[in-house]
Design an enzyme around this catalytic site. Structure first.
Site, PDB file in Angstrom:
ATOM      1  N   LYS A  91       0.857  -1.186   0.000  1.00 60.52           N
ATOM      2  CA  LYS A  91       0.000   0.000   0.000  1.00 60.52           C
ATOM      3  C   LYS A  91       0.890   1.231   0.000  1.00 60.52           C
ATOM      4  CE  LYS A  91      -3.846   2.033   2.683  1.00 60.52           C
ATOM      5  NZ  LYS A  91      -4.720   1.889   3.870  1.00 60.52           N
TER       6      LYS A  91
ATOM      7  N   SER B 219      -9.680   1.849   3.115  1.00 64.98           N
ATOM      8  CA  SER B 219      -8.843   2.650   2.247  1.00 64.98           C
ATOM      9  C   SER B 219      -7.828   1.836   1.468  1.00 64.98           C
ATOM     10  CB  SER B 219      -8.109   3.692   3.083  1.00 64.98           C
ATOM     11  OG  SER B 219      -7.249   3.050   4.027  1.00 64.98           O
TER      12      SER B 219
ATOM     13  N   SER C  85      -9.945  -0.671   7.241  1.00 63.82           N
ATOM     14  CA  SER C  85      -9.399  -0.541   5.885  1.00 63.82           C
ATOM     15  C   SER C  85      -8.663  -1.741   5.331  1.00 63.82           C
ATOM     16  CB  SER C  85      -8.484   0.671   5.801  1.00 63.82           C
ATOM     17  OG  SER C  85      -9.262   1.816   5.638  1.00 63.82           O
TER      18      SER C  85
HETATM   19  N1  GLN Z   1     -13.247   4.081   6.651  1.00 63.88           N
HETATM   20  C1  GLN Z   1     -12.615   4.531   7.866  1.00 63.88           C
HETATM   21  C2  GLN Z   1     -12.201   5.973   7.732  1.00 63.88           C
HETATM   22  O1  GLN Z   1     -12.447   6.537   6.708  1.00 63.88           O
HETATM   23  C3  GLN Z   1     -11.443   3.663   8.183  1.00 63.88           C
HETATM   24  C4  GLN Z   1     -10.261   3.962   7.370  1.00 63.88           C
HETATM   25  C5  GLN Z   1      -9.090   3.116   7.705  1.00 63.88           C
HETATM   26  O2  GLN Z   1      -9.219   2.072   8.339  1.00 63.88           O
HETATM   27  N2  GLN Z   1      -7.932   3.591   7.320  1.00 63.88           N
HETATM   28  O3  GLN Z   1     -11.647   6.541   8.612  1.00 63.88           O
END
Ligand code: GLN
Length: 487
Positions: free
Chosen positions: A79, A154, A178
């Site tokens: 990532k 994400s 995410s």
């Molecule tokens: N969807 C959540 C957010 O937008 C979690 C994101 C993540 O785990 N990085 O904060």
């Protein structure tokens, strides 16, 4: 030999060991797939072909000297939140579009030392803020199961790349879901380990008390192999925990007989798609056949987790992202009038809307006069959420529930409705607030879109989750299904 891209890491490892395949051939094979197919998905931000082939050559030499380990010569994609020396590390943001990291994240160097070959850096929501991969500066990622739907976020690029078999493995990060949410929406296996299990050093910070890196692959067995390489104490990360790393692969085949699985009743209330619920019930039945006992449990504070998370995560991100000021690295505006203008314009130009929204919410929650009402209160409720898990884990070995309330949604469907987007993490966020490990595994389909089931464990009990998932994957073939778009 079966098609290379359909093979798991464990199978590819055997082929390399038998020398039916070299690492250079394997690497070139996946680079060709990325070249041919990724236009459809946009799952990579950077492909590091030259670097990969060079490393693959070294791995073949190591093998020729009989010094190869189980992961030597196998491909992985990281990532783009993990710093990679000499390679662009953008975090999905215009702010870091010009950033070449001077060092490797600890996780990246551990995986490198285990002999893995990095194919490139995967697309992601900007600074890991999102549940759909639509906030990336590099454009949305398309779900390989239906190109009009989101892959989740994400770590959407990492999940989509494994689903489309552009790489057998990838890394992601999980602050509120995410890794698990995109794993579920893309039909792959993804693990968020216990907070502190994998070093955060060199992983660009979003919300430091919640962020945790982890692996994606097709199977629990592959995830176990990856976790082995990624885990361990790191003196460079003050929240890294010095707990011995077990042999996760050796634990995979233990019997589940007598294990008690908790089913949190709050996870099956309003908001859960009925068809998704049926897939989860089917998975529970499979675990019962495997000898586990099922017990209903209650996590009464779990409905509060989204509210708590958006105060805590936003507060921490407003502080973490203050380092992007146009002075030290990243985007700098043209011809600033003075220092204030430099800060203001560099940040206004460099950050996207979702990141700005979070910074504003966080700054507000931390401001004097509101701190007690929001931040302090959220921390107190966070403690209650942790206590709920603690109590439940006195009665059961691990928990099962849905990973997400629905299968993948359409690109654009929730883009203008942040609250509905935030709700897609309803089942994953509490795990981060409590620092627990969570694993999402493929458990069926609804309208040709994958559905995931989430296993949540006690601190540092990744071995049991992977063991349970491995047993499940011996009974099912959901994890073997491949999207038509990449055939
Ligand atoms: N969807 C959540 C957010 O937008 C979690 C994101 C993540 O785990 N990085 O904060």
């Amino acid at each position: 030999m079966t098609a290379i891209h359909t093979m798991t890491l464990a199978q590819l490892s055997e082929e390399l060991a038998k020398k039916t395949l070299s690492s250079v051939e394997l690497t070139q094979y996946f680079l060709d797939r990325i070249e041919k197919l990724d236009k459809k998905y946009n799952s990579f931000i950077t492909v590091t072909a030259e670097h990969a082939l060079e490393k693959a050559k070294q791995c073949d030499a190591v093998r020729a000297q009989n010094q190869a380990g189980p992961l030597t010569g196998l491909p992985i994609a990281h990532k783009d939140i993990f710093c990679t020396k000499g390679i662009k590390t953008s975090c999905g943001s215009k702010m870091l579009d010009n950033f070449i990291s001077p060092y490797d994240a600890t996780m990246v160097s551990q995986v490198d030392a285990a002999g893995m070959v990095m194919l490139g850096k995967t697309n992601m929501d900007e600074f890991a803020m999102g549940s759909s991969n639509e906030t990336s500066f590099y454009g949305p990622v398309h779900n390989p199961w239906d190109l009009n739907t989101v892959p989740g976020g994400s770590s959407g690029g990492s999940a989509a790349a494994v689903a489309a078999r552009l790489t057998p493995a990838s890394s992601g990060t999980d602050t509120g879901g995410s890794i698990r949410q995109p794993a579920a929406l893309c039909g792959v296996t993804g693990l968020k380990p216990t907070y502190g299990r994998i070093s955060r050093y060199g992983m660009i910070a979003f919300a430091s008390s919640l962020d945790q890196g982890g692996p994606f692959a097709q199977t629990a067995e592959d995830v176990a192999m990856l976790l082995q390489a990624m885990s361990g104490f790191d003196p460079k990360d003050s929240t890294s925990v010095d707990v011995p790393v077990p042999d996760y692969v050796a634990l995979l085949n233990q019997s589940l007989s007598g294990k008690i699985i908790g089913i949190p009743k709050e996870y099956f209330k309003q908001g859960l798609d009925r068809e998704v619920e049926k897939r989860v019930q089917d998975a529970i039945a499979t675990f019962e056949k495997l000898g586990a006992r099922i017990q209903e449990v209650s996590l009464p504070t779990s409905p509060l987790s989204i509210s708590v998370y958006y105060v805590v995560a936003s507060a921490e991100c407003s502080s973490n992202l203050s380092r992007f000021d146009g002075v030290r690295y990243g985007h700098r505006c043209d011809n600033p009038k003075d220092l204030e203008d430099l800060y203001k314009r560099s940040r206004s130009e460099g950050f996207g809307d979702e990141v700005k929204r979070r910074i504003m919410v966080g700054t507000y929650a931390l401001s004097s006069g509101y701190y007690d009402a929001y931040y302090l209160k959220a921390q107190k409720v966070r403690k209650l959420i942790s206590d709920d898990f603690k109590r439940v884990f006195e009665q059961v070995d691990f928990l099962i529930g849905p990973t997400t309330p629905t299968p993948a949604f359409k690109i654009g469907e929730k883009a203008n409705d942040p609250v509905s987007m935030y709700l897609s993490d309803i089942y994953t966020i509490a795990t981060n607030l409590a620092g627990l490990p969570g694993l999402s595994i493929p458990a069926g389909f609804v309208n040709d879109l994958p559905v995931g089931v989430q296993l949540t464990g006690k601190h540092f009990d990744e071995g049991l989750l992977l063991n349970a998932a491995h047993c499940y994957q011996q009974q099912t073939d959901w994890h073997k299904r491949i999207p038509k778009s990449c055939a």
